[in-house]
Design a protein around this motif. Structure first.
Motif, short mmCIF file in Angstrom:
data_model
loop_
_atom_site.label_atom_id
_atom_site.label_comp_id
_atom_site.label_asym_id
_atom_site.label_seq_id
_atom_site.Cartn_x
_atom_site.Cartn_y
_atom_site.Cartn_z
N LEU A 1 0.84 -1.19 0.00
CA LEU A 1 0.00 0.00 0.00
C LEU A 1 0.88 1.24 0.00
O LEU A 1 1.57 1.53 0.98
CB LEU A 1 -0.92 0.01 1.22
N THR A 2 0.88 1.97 -1.10
CA THR A 2 1.62 3.22 -1.21
C THR A 2 0.66 4.39 -0.97
O THR A 2 -0.56 4.21 -0.89
CB THR A 2 2.23 3.37 -2.61
N PHE A 3 1.20 5.60 -0.89
CA PHE A 3 0.35 6.77 -0.69
C PHE A 3 -0.58 6.95 -1.89
O PHE A 3 -1.76 7.27 -1.74
CB PHE A 3 1.19 8.03 -0.48
N GLY A 4 -0.03 6.72 -3.08
CA GLY A 4 -0.85 6.82 -4.29
C GLY A 4 -1.97 5.79 -4.29
O GLY A 4 -3.11 6.09 -4.68
N GLY A 5 -1.65 4.57 -3.85
CA GLY A 5 -2.67 3.53 -3.76
C GLY A 5 -3.74 3.87 -2.75
O GLY A 5 -4.93 3.60 -2.97
N PHE A 6 -3.33 4.50 -1.65
CA PHE A 6 -4.30 4.91 -0.63
C PHE A 6 -5.26 5.96 -1.19
O PHE A 6 -6.47 5.92 -0.94
CB PHE A 6 -3.57 5.46 0.59
N LEU A 7 -4.72 6.91 -1.96
CA LEU A 7 -5.58 7.93 -2.57
C LEU A 7 -6.56 7.31 -3.56
O LEU A 7 -7.74 7.69 -3.61
CB LEU A 7 -4.73 9.00 -3.27
N LEU A 8 -6.08 6.34 -4.34
CA LEU A 8 -6.98 5.64 -5.27
C LEU A 8 -8.08 4.90 -4.50
O LEU A 8 -9.24 4.86 -4.93
CB LEU A 8 -6.19 4.66 -6.13
N SER A 9 -7.71 4.31 -3.38
CA SER A 9 -8.68 3.59 -2.58
C SER A 9 -9.73 4.54 -2.01
O SER A 9 -10.92 4.20 -1.94
CB SER A 9 -7.97 2.84 -1.44
N CYS A 10 -9.29 5.75 -1.62
CA CYS A 10 -10.24 6.76 -1.13
C CYS A 10 -11.21 7.15 -2.25
O CYS A 10 -12.42 7.28 -2.03
CB CYS A 10 -9.50 8.00 -0.63
N ALA A 11 -10.67 7.33 -3.46
CA ALA A 11 -11.51 7.69 -4.60
C ALA A 11 -12.49 6.57 -4.94
O ALA A 11 -13.59 6.82 -5.43
CB ALA A 11 -10.64 8.01 -5.81
N ALA A 12 -12.09 5.33 -4.65
CA ALA A 12 -12.93 4.17 -4.96
C ALA A 12 -14.19 4.13 -4.10
O ALA A 12 -15.13 3.38 -4.41
CB ALA A 12 -12.14 2.88 -4.77
N LEU A 13 -14.21 4.93 -3.04
CA LEU A 13 -15.38 4.94 -2.17
C LEU A 13 -16.62 5.45 -2.91
O LEU A 13 -17.74 5.00 -2.65
CB LEU A 13 -15.10 5.81 -0.94
N LEU A 14 -16.43 6.38 -3.85
CA LEU A 14 -17.56 6.97 -4.56
C LEU A 14 -18.36 5.94 -5.36
O LEU A 14 -19.58 5.82 -5.16
CB LEU A 14 -17.08 8.11 -5.47
N PRO A 15 -17.73 5.18 -6.27
CA PRO A 15 -18.53 4.18 -7.01
C PRO A 15 -19.11 3.10 -6.10
O PRO A 15 -20.19 2.58 -6.37
CB PRO A 15 -17.53 3.58 -8.01
#
Length: 247
Positions: free
Chosen positions: A189-203
């Motif tokens: 889990l990188t910082f970029g991956g964490f941000l993508l995971s946060c964005a994944a909350l919307l869908p």
């Protein structure tokens, strides 16, 4: 751009399943994303949506919890198991992980098709809580899918719907709470991956809203058949990819 659209659709479909049934988002979203990317990517993307949606669901059903004599050994052993599973996730190659996910999906489908109606009494379920929690954690940590073990076990307890949803939610909150730092520590889990995971909350949230609507308008049997067909197709694709790689 095409890959982002695929990920969005996979997450929305997982949300639809969770909104309609109260559980099961990873069993659909993980193999769907893994079929187009890899298992590690899928597990990373699902961390934040899993945490947030299950915290919401656990809070909504907070009055419908099981006794501590069951929950404590079940959740503690699950936490230990998910650490070991995450270690396997880091150490195994991507094709082996894909095979594990595909087999987990197939096992889930077999259990659904055969309609295994085994039942557990409360005393026996309490004695089995720790081993089933541990195995659920190992499978969740390594493949992102604990449903063949965890959901089958909880279904066998014949819980009412709200208690079932609360217990599933607490289990997944435990999984993610432990796995997030473990994934970060191992570098998965990188910082970029964490941000993508946060964005994944919307869908995921959009899918859950639609799933709630579907549960009121579409028969449960028809919805289940559609999901099972989709899962069978995803498992077949992953197994095919593994076989092509072996050859």
């Amino acid at each position: 751009m095409f890959e982002l659209v695929i990920v969005f659709i996979c997450l929305a479909c997982g949300g639809i399943l969770k909104g309609a049934t109260g559980a099961g988002a990873p069993i659909l979203a993980i193999p769907a994303m893994a079929a187009f990317h890899d298992v590690r990517f899928a597990i990373v993307i699902m961390t934040v949506p899993n945490l947030v949606t299950n915290v919401m669901q656990a809070w909504q059903n907070r009055k419908h919890h099981l006794r501590a004599s069951f929950l404590v050994p079940f959740l503690v052993s699950a936490a230990v198991g998910v650490v070991l599973g995450t270690w396997a996730l880091v150490g195994l190659d991507s094709r082996t992980l894909s095979l594990v996910v595909a087999l987990a999906v197939l096992l889930y489908l077999v259990l659904r098709v055969t309609k295994a109606n085994w039942q557990l009494s409360a005393p026996l379920a309490a004695r089995l809580a720790a081993p089933f929690g541990f195995v659920s954690g190992v499978v969740q940590g390594s493949a992102g899918i604990s449903a063949p073990v965890s959901l089958s076990f909880l279904n066998a307890m014949q819980l009412d719907r709200l208690t079932f949803m609360n217990t599933v939610s607490l289990l997944f909150v435990t999984f993610v709470t432990v796995q997030l730092p473990a994934l970060a520590f191992t570098g998965v889990l990188t910082f970029g991956g964490f941000l993508l995971s946060c964005a994944a909350l919307l869908p995921m949230l959009l899918g859950m809203s639609f799933g709630t609507f579907i549960s009121r308008t579409v028969s449960r049997a028809a919805f289940d058949r559609l999901i099972m067909l989709l899962l069978a197709g995803l498992a077949a694709k992953m197994l095919w990819d593994v076989l092509i790689y072996v050859r």
